[in-house]
Structure formats: structure tokens, C-alpha cells
Design a protein around this motif. Structure first.
Motif, PDB file in Angstrom:
ATOM      1  N   LEU A   5       2.894  -4.288 -14.606  1.00 18.05           N
ATOM      2  CA  LEU A   5       1.546  -4.593 -14.150  1.00 18.05           C
ATOM      3  C   LEU A   5       1.446  -4.329 -12.646  1.00 18.05           C
ATOM      4  O   LEU A   5       2.400  -4.578 -11.902  1.00 18.05           O
ATOM      5  N   PRO A   6       0.301  -3.838 -12.198  1.00 23.04           N
ATOM      6  CA  PRO A   6       0.137  -3.577 -10.764  1.00 23.04           C
ATOM      7  C   PRO A   6       0.440  -4.797  -9.893  1.00 23.04           C
ATOM      8  O   PRO A   6       1.011  -4.662  -8.811  1.00 23.04           O
ATOM      9  N   SER A   7       0.084  -5.984 -10.369  1.00 29.61           N
ATOM     10  CA  SER A   7       0.346  -7.192  -9.578  1.00 29.61           C
ATOM     11  C   SER A   7       1.845  -7.432  -9.432  1.00 29.61           C
ATOM     12  O   SER A   7       2.311  -7.892  -8.385  1.00 29.61           O
ATOM     13  N   VAL A   8       2.629  -7.115 -10.470  1.00 32.44           N
ATOM     14  CA  VAL A   8       4.082  -7.271 -10.412  1.00 32.44           C
ATOM     15  C   VAL A   8       4.667  -6.238  -9.450  1.00 32.44           C
ATOM     16  O   VAL A   8       5.552  -6.554  -8.653  1.00 32.44           O
ATOM     17  N   ILE A   9       4.155  -5.037  -9.495  1.00 33.08           N
ATOM     18  CA  ILE A   9       4.623  -3.981  -8.584  1.00 33.08           C
ATOM     19  C   ILE A   9       4.370  -4.374  -7.134  1.00 33.08           C
ATOM     20  O   ILE A   9       5.244  -4.214  -6.279  1.00 33.08           O
ATOM     21  N   ARG A  10       3.186  -4.914  -6.864  1.00 28.87           N
ATOM     22  CA  ARG A  10       2.867  -5.355  -5.492  1.00 28.87           C
ATOM     23  C   ARG A  10       3.836  -6.445  -5.040  1.00 28.87           C
ATOM     24  O   ARG A  10       4.351  -6.408  -3.916  1.00 28.87           O
ATOM     25  N   GLN A  11       4.090  -7.415  -5.913  1.00 34.57           N
ATOM     26  CA  GLN A  11       5.014  -8.494  -5.563  1.00 34.57           C
ATOM     27  C   GLN A  11       6.419  -7.949  -5.321  1.00 34.57           C
ATOM     28  O   GLN A  11       7.105  -8.382  -4.405  1.00 34.57           O
ATOM     29  N   LEU A  12       6.840  -7.020  -6.168  1.00 32.74           N
ATOM     30  CA  LEU A  12       8.154  -6.403  -6.009  1.00 32.74           C
ATOM     31  C   LEU A  12       8.250  -5.669  -4.679  1.00 32.74           C
ATOM     32  O   LEU A  12       9.236  -5.800  -3.945  1.00 32.74           O
ATOM     33  N   LYS A  13       7.229  -4.909  -4.338  1.00 36.37           N
ATOM     34  CA  LYS A  13       7.224  -4.173  -3.070  1.00 36.37           C
ATOM     35  C   LYS A  13       7.255  -5.120  -1.875  1.00 36.37           C
ATOM     36  O   LYS A  13       7.969  -4.870  -0.891  1.00 36.37           O
ATOM     37  N   LEU A  14       6.495  -6.208  -1.949  1.00 33.20           N
ATOM     38  CA  LEU A  14       6.499  -7.185  -0.852  1.00 33.20           C
ATOM     39  C   LEU A  14       7.869  -7.852  -0.720  1.00 33.20           C
ATOM     40  O   LEU A  14       8.372  -8.036   0.393  1.00 33.20           O
ATOM     41  N   ALA A  15       8.477  -8.197  -1.856  1.00 31.60           N
ATOM     42  CA  ALA A  15       9.805  -8.806  -1.825  1.00 31.60           C
ATOM     43  C   ALA A  15      10.820  -7.828  -1.243  1.00 31.60           C
ATOM     44  O   ALA A  15      11.691  -8.220  -0.454  1.00 31.60           O
ATOM     45  N   ALA A  16      10.704  -6.567  -1.611  1.00 34.96           N
ATOM     46  CA  ALA A  16      11.618  -5.552  -1.095  1.00 34.96           C
ATOM     47  C   ALA A  16      11.477  -5.402   0.419  1.00 34.96           C
ATOM     48  O   ALA A  16      12.476  -5.317   1.135  1.00 34.96           O
TER      49      ALA A  16
END
Length: 53
Positions: A5-16
Motif C-alpha cells: 500500500l502507498p501508505s506502507v511505502i511512505r512509512q518504510l521510506k521515512l523509517a529508512a
């Protein structure tokens, strides 16, 4: 390749960014941990598939 999901991708990118690591490393680490914690269940499922169940 996997769909997320786009929201999961955004969270992953922020965590990275916060950890200073590439997103794929965080995702790979999480998947490896999940696979390790579900080893018995995976083995049982694989055995059923092998037996044709």
C-alpha cells in the motif's frame, strides 16, 4: 517484486531515512524476521503441498 500500500511505502521510506539505510534493507530484514518466526508453520504448509493436500 511485491505490492505494498502507498501508505506502507511512505512509512518504510521515512523509517529508512531516519535510520540512514536503504528502504529495501529494512524490508528485507523485516521479511527475514517474519520467515524465521513462522518457520514451523511454513514447514507444515510445505509438507502439505508436497503430499498433495
Amino acid at each position: 517484486m511485491i505490492y505494498m500500500l502507498p501508505s506502507v511505502i511512505r512509512q518504510l521510506k521515512l523509517a529508512a531515512l531516519a535510520k540512514g539505510q536503504p528502504a529495501y534493507e529494512l524490508a528485507e530484514e523485516a521479511i527475514k524476521e517474519w520467515l524465521k518466526s513462522h518457520q514451523d508453520e511454513i514447514r507444515q504448509g510445505t509438507a502439505k503441498i508436497s503430499r498433495g493436500e
